[in-house]
Scaffold this motif. Structure first.
Motif, PDB file in Angstrom:
ATOM      1  N   TYR A 128      31.597 -47.684  78.305  1.00  0.00           N
ATOM      2  CA  TYR A 128      30.318 -47.144  77.518  1.00  0.00           C
ATOM      3  C   TYR A 128      29.042 -47.569  77.687  1.00  0.00           C
ATOM      4  O   TYR A 128      28.924 -49.038  77.689  1.00  0.00           O
ATOM      5  N   CYS A 130      25.300 -47.204  75.394  1.00  0.00           N
ATOM      6  CA  CYS A 130      25.020 -46.597  74.159  1.00  0.00           C
ATOM      7  C   CYS A 130      23.482 -46.672  73.900  1.00  0.00           C
ATOM      8  O   CYS A 130      22.953 -47.555  74.477  1.00  0.00           O
ATOM      9  N   CYS A 142      24.480 -43.035  69.993  1.00  0.00           N
ATOM     10  CA  CYS A 142      24.803 -42.170  70.904  1.00  0.00           C
ATOM     11  C   CYS A 142      25.517 -42.980  71.986  1.00  0.00           C
ATOM     12  O   CYS A 142      25.061 -44.018  72.393  1.00  0.00           O
ATOM     13  N   CYS A 144      27.884 -42.987  75.646  1.00  0.00           N
ATOM     14  CA  CYS A 144      28.352 -42.037  77.006  1.00  0.00           C
ATOM     15  C   CYS A 144      29.130 -42.981  77.973  1.00  0.00           C
ATOM     16  O   CYS A 144      28.675 -44.073  78.160  1.00  0.00           O
ATOM     17  N   GLU A 150      32.206 -38.217  79.217  1.00  0.00           N
ATOM     18  CA  GLU A 150      32.356 -38.135  77.628  1.00  0.00           C
ATOM     19  C   GLU A 150      31.123 -38.744  76.888  1.00  0.00           C
ATOM     20  O   GLU A 150      30.455 -39.576  77.203  1.00  0.00           O
ATOM     21  N   VAL A 151      30.712 -38.039  75.781  1.00  0.00           N
ATOM     22  CA  VAL A 151      29.631 -38.261  74.802  1.00  0.00           C
ATOM     23  C   VAL A 151      29.874 -38.144  73.435  1.00  0.00           C
ATOM     24  O   VAL A 151      30.481 -37.362  73.087  1.00  0.00           O
ATOM     25  N   TYR A 152      29.557 -39.230  72.757  1.00  0.00           N
ATOM     26  CA  TYR A 152      29.766 -39.297  71.173  1.00  0.00           C
ATOM     27  C   TYR A 152      28.523 -39.373  70.311  1.00  0.00           C
ATOM     28  O   TYR A 152      27.766 -40.430  71.075  1.00  0.00           O
ATOM     29  N   PHE A 223      22.944 -30.902  77.111  1.00  0.00           N
ATOM     30  CA  PHE A 223      24.322 -30.571  76.565  1.00  0.00           C
ATOM     31  C   PHE A 223      24.395 -28.941  76.508  1.00  0.00           C
ATOM     32  O   PHE A 223      23.574 -28.115  75.622  1.00  0.00           O
ATOM     33  N   ALA A 241      20.175 -39.461  71.326  1.00  0.00           N
ATOM     34  CA  ALA A 241      20.953 -39.027  72.495  1.00  0.00           C
ATOM     35  C   ALA A 241      19.788 -38.726  73.551  1.00  0.00           C
ATOM     36  O   ALA A 241      20.116 -38.946  74.783  1.00  0.00           O
ATOM     37  N   ILE A 259      27.770 -34.397  82.480  1.00  0.00           N
ATOM     38  CA  ILE A 259      27.777 -35.098  80.992  1.00  0.00           C
ATOM     39  C   ILE A 259      27.096 -33.471  80.288  1.00  0.00           C
ATOM     40  O   ILE A 259      25.933 -33.465  80.365  1.00  0.00           O
ATOM     41  N   PHE A 262      28.451 -32.441  74.066  1.00  0.00           N
ATOM     42  CA  PHE A 262      28.105 -33.599  72.997  1.00  0.00           C
ATOM     43  C   PHE A 262      29.247 -33.464  71.819  1.00  0.00           C
ATOM     44  O   PHE A 262      29.508 -32.441  71.061  1.00  0.00           O
TER      45      PHE A 262
END
Length: 876
Positions: A128, A130, A142, A144, A150-152, A223, A241, A259, A262
């Motif tokens: 990740y 961030c 955020c 990725c 994957e994105v959180y 997104f 983000a 990507i 979200f």
């Protein structure tokens, strides 16, 4: 200053744009580094440092070193692993067509958080990067993984509590790189936490990247789904983000369309664990060796795919708080536990599936080759069989996942028709080499290959046809290095030569000509290699575009497959180790019958593990004081309870005969201590800092694991702190959290009866002469002694020291010891001085009787106790 060559001036200009990166500058077949970059790279990569300026004075020579372009990935991986950033500078035009200096430019910047090459990534672990945004109202995060797409994102209120949540989430995802807004960069303790606790590369991203007017348009464009899940008015998470996307665009300079989804989440969706709890419970790595073996992940990871391995780690880091979601996972596991044949066949089938997530990511990113496309097709080709295996599984979750296993038949058909079988020859490493398109897929490719492989045959055919057309019998088509291909005609037949032939040379017996038809054939043969290679690359780009158009479907199929893999892994572990399905609900109960430590029992290598029961609730069994000697198993027991709770909320079966787990919102641990020399904190200061965090953040639904609170200071101070902490934890009006409290302060056992909900337990031990045997069994009641000297003997302390310790202990226990500490003792009175041996025996008997719970004694244990009491009364 000496005059610079145009190439060095170009290098310095590009380097000035990337001062914080090691610049890999493409020169022919090498990436070269100069000046300080060369010195650093030669040291880190063990490269020979040289120079191109051997004819110049020493002070004017520019140091340089280089690596071959075809093996650069391995060198870049080593630099990235050490925390460096590498800027890749490529030739952006064909050197053969360049007029003067070849144009060059940065094509991407490889950083610890943006690595995408397999050599730089761990297969079963996400990587990740961030972005952290902070202002006066909120923190936002955020994250990725660009290798999987994957994105959180999440946000937290400003202040100490919000900062604590932020740090816990950072500890959960463990990013390799962080880009911070100016506000986040100046937040006290955040950068040091990232660098020192997580070994994360940090960069001050400034405020421009994170401004709402810039960040929101970037996020909305990138997104396709999920961004609207963020609460209205939560602009901070959108700014985080957008700031992350801006950084990725600047460094990656390529397509990032994979990507696209979200994932917004809130703290209340998952059990929250701070970094201390993750480390002390050894969830993914051991504390001492930082190795997977010996961790909970090592026990539970029987996944067969890279995607499943990453998801299992994610589920372990994020246990659920919803009993309904836990039950869905449990039903999936139960179906596979009961059907051993399907489980085994599923395991074998999953082994054949390639890493669909990262393969699709590399295709979109632009770093994939023909081998990656072949691997993607092969992996998708295994999904129909997996769907068949799941067809009769009763679990609704498995049926839902089965429906999500889209094998993209039209894409597989296209790739299989286009790419030749590796059974014939291994596909080339680089698509620029060609020779990977299957025969029959493209007529022009087949034609050009035919020219390459049958050039002589085409010349012979032309020769035969030319003889028939012209009537020249004594002629042949041949070639040399000077003229290339030409037609040689005997002088006796030159009168039959067509007028459009051009004479090139005269020899003694013949004339040599060239025709337009021969010139065209010659050009076709000589250029066929370049043409077919270029055409194959064009076809590869078309195949790649076909994959890019379907990347969302590939990602969804990969996500479904990963869940199937984790569920079969849970089932395999449960079946092999005799785990049970726990009842998980919203009650306040934690009831475990014959629970076992999942890791320790696997490390015993066949030796039996002694199981133990646990019963806790929010009323009569709120806090357990656990006493007993060191090495007896107190810490193992407490960790065992925490791990069983965590496994239950993951959806896994647990190592017990039965278990009833009321959902726990957080697990806090205070186990062990060590000096934090880097920040100048002592053992006791570290301990108290962790206790403070625990008391300030725990709720009545938390589980607290406290081991030896107060041991880092004087006896009375430590005992006072330990009691105050226990009183606070056990008081429903203040905290009222379920607490396991191990201590050597036996005086705290008096709290049972004084504080409602507090119960005493101890680790049973048997003493035989001067030896002690630990029974590893948790029983009601407090321990009667600590067996410290016996433990010292077991640990290998020399016999002379052990004997002396026993002597001193006897003197201390008799009140005549040579060492007294703590507070002044009252002067002995005449009554207290006159103590007979009988009185001493009576005191010992009374003490033992008070410490004994007769309800749990077996008949033989009762007889043994009676014999010991009689021996004590008789003076030993």
């Amino acid at each position: 200053m000496p005059e610079l060559t145009p190439m060095m001036q170009q290098y310095l200009d590009i380097k000035a744009q990337n001062p914080d990166s090691i610049l890999f500058f493409r020169l022919g077949d090498f990436y070269e580094m100069f000046d300080e970059d060369a010195k650093l790279a030669s040291k880190e990569l063990d490269l020979t440092l040289t120079t191109r300026d051997r004819n110049k004075p020493a002070e004017q020579r520019v140091p340089m070193c280089g690596v071959p372009y075809h093996s650069a990935d391995s060198y870049i991986a080593r630099l990235i692993a050490k925390g460096y950033k590498v800027a890749i500078c490529e030739q952006t035009e064909d050197p053969a067509q360049a007029k003067g200096l070849v144009d060059r430019d940065i094509i991407r910047v490889v950083t610890p958080g943006t690595a995408i090459s397999p050599s730089m990534l761990e297969e079963g672990k996400n990587n990740y990067i961030c972005a952290v945004y902070a202002d006066s109202a909120a923190f936002a995060l955020c994250l990725c993984d660009i290798s999987t797409g994957e994105v959180y994102g999440a946000s937290f209120p400003a202040g100490e509590e919000g900062l604590g949540h932020l740090q816990n989430e950072l500890g959960r995802f463990h990013p390799a790189e962080a880009v911070l807004s100016s506000g986040a960069w100046s937040t006290d303790g955040l950068v040091s936490f990232l660098k020192e606790r997580l070994s994360c590369l940090c960069e001050n991203g400034g405020e421009a990247r994170f401004r709402a007017g810039t960040a929101r348009p970037l996020a909305e464009k990138q997104f396709k789904t999920g961004l609207t899940d963020a609460p209205e008015g939560d602009e901070a998470v959108v700014q985080a983000a957008g700031g992350l996307l801006a950084y990725l665009y600047e460094t990656q300079k390529t397509d990032l369309s994979h990507i696209s989804r979200f994932n917004y989440y809130t703290v209340g969706q998952f059990m929250e664990l701070d970094l201390t709890a993750r480390q002390t419970l050894e969830l993914t790595a051991t504390m001492r060796g930082k190795e997977k073996k010996g961790s909970l992940l090592w026990v539970l990871d029987k996944t067969r795919t890279a995607m499943g391995g990453r998801l299992l780690r994610g589920w372990m880091e994020r246990p659920l708080l919803s009993p309904a979601r836990v039950a869905r996972r449990q039903q999936g596991v139960a179906g596979l536990v009961e059907d051993a044949i399907t489980r085994e066949e599923l395991s074998l089938a999953l082994r054949e599936v390639t890493d669909l997530e990262r393969l699709a990511g590399r295709v979109v990113y632009g770093s994939a080759g023909c081998r990656d496309l072949a691997a993607l097709s092969a992996g998708l080709g295994r999904l129909p069989h997996i769907r068949e295996l799941l067809e009769h599984c009763p679990s609704p979750l498995l049926q839902e996942l089965r429906d999500g296993l889209d094998d993209l038949p039209e894409l597989r058909d296209l790739l299989d028709r286009a790419l030749r079988d590796e059974d014939e020859r291994v596909l080339p490493f680089s698509v620029r080499e060609g020779d990977f398109i299957r025969a029959g897929y493209n007529a022009k490719v087949d034609e050009l290959r035919d020219l390459l492989t049958n050039a002589n045959g085409h010349i012979v055919d032309m020769e035969v046809k030319t003889k028939e057309r012209t009537g020249i019998k004594n002629m042949k088509i041949t070639s040399n290095k000077v003229f290339g291909y030409y037609i040689e005609v005997a002088k006796s037949q030159t009168g039959l030569v067509p007028e459009d032939w051009v004479r090139k040379q005269t020899t003694v017996n013949a004339e040599r000509y060239i025709s337009q038809e021969l010139k065209e054939l010659e050009h076709a043969i000589l250029s066929a290699r370049d043409q077919v290679t270029a055409l194959e690359y064009q076809l590869f780009c078309e195949l790649k575009e076909a994959v890019c158009q379907r990347v969302d479907r590939i990602q969804k199929a990969a996500a479904a497959l990963a869940q199937v893999d984790v569920l079969q892994s849970f089932a395999a572990v449960a079946a092999a180790n005799h785990y049970c399905m726990p009842q998980v609900d919203s009650s306040d109960a934690v009831t475990i019958v014959e629970g076992r430590h999942p890791v320790v029992e696997k490390m015993l290598k066949g030796a039996p593990f002694v199981p133990n029961d646990t019963h806790m609730d929010g009323r009569d069994d709120l806090a357990a004081i656990i006493t007993g000697p060191n090495m007896a198993g107190k810490s193992t027991y407490m960790r065992q309870v925490a791990l069983i709770v965590l496994m239950a909320q993951m959806g896994s079966f647990v190592p017990a005969r039965s278990a009833h787990i009321g959902v726990v919102d957080r697990v806090f641990t205070r186990i062990g201590a060590s000096d934090d020399l880097a920040s100048g904190q002592s053992t006791f200061m570290v301990e108290m800092t962790e206790v403070a965090a625990l008391l300030n953040n725990a709720t009545s639904r938390s589980l607290l694991i406290l081991d030896e609170i107060g041991r880092g200071t004087s006896t009375y101070d430590g005992m006072a702190i330990a009691r105050a902490v226990l009183e606070h934890c056990a008081d429903p009006k203040r905290l009222g959290a379920k607490t396991l409290f191990a201590t050597h302060y036996h005086e705290l056992t008096a709290l049972e009866g004084e504080i409602p909900g507090v119960k005493n337990y101890n680790i049973a031990a048997k003493k035989r002469g001067s030896d002690v045997i630990f029974l590893r069994k948790i029983v009601r009641g407090g321990a009667d002694q600590s067996y410290g000297v016996e433990v010292a003997k077991l640990a290998g302390v020399p016999d002379r020291v052990v004997r002396r310790a026993r002597e001193i202990l006897e003197e201390l226990e008799s009140g005549n010891g040579p060492v007294t500490g703590g507070r002044p003792q009252a002067a002995p009175t005449e009554a207290t001085e006159q103590v007979t041996l009988g009185d001493l025996g009576g005191e010992a008997v009374l003490k033992k009787l008070r410490m004994t719970d007769v309800n749990i004694l077996s008949p033989i244990e009762a007889l043994n106790l009676l014999a010991e009491l009689k021996q004590d009364l008789n003076g030993g």
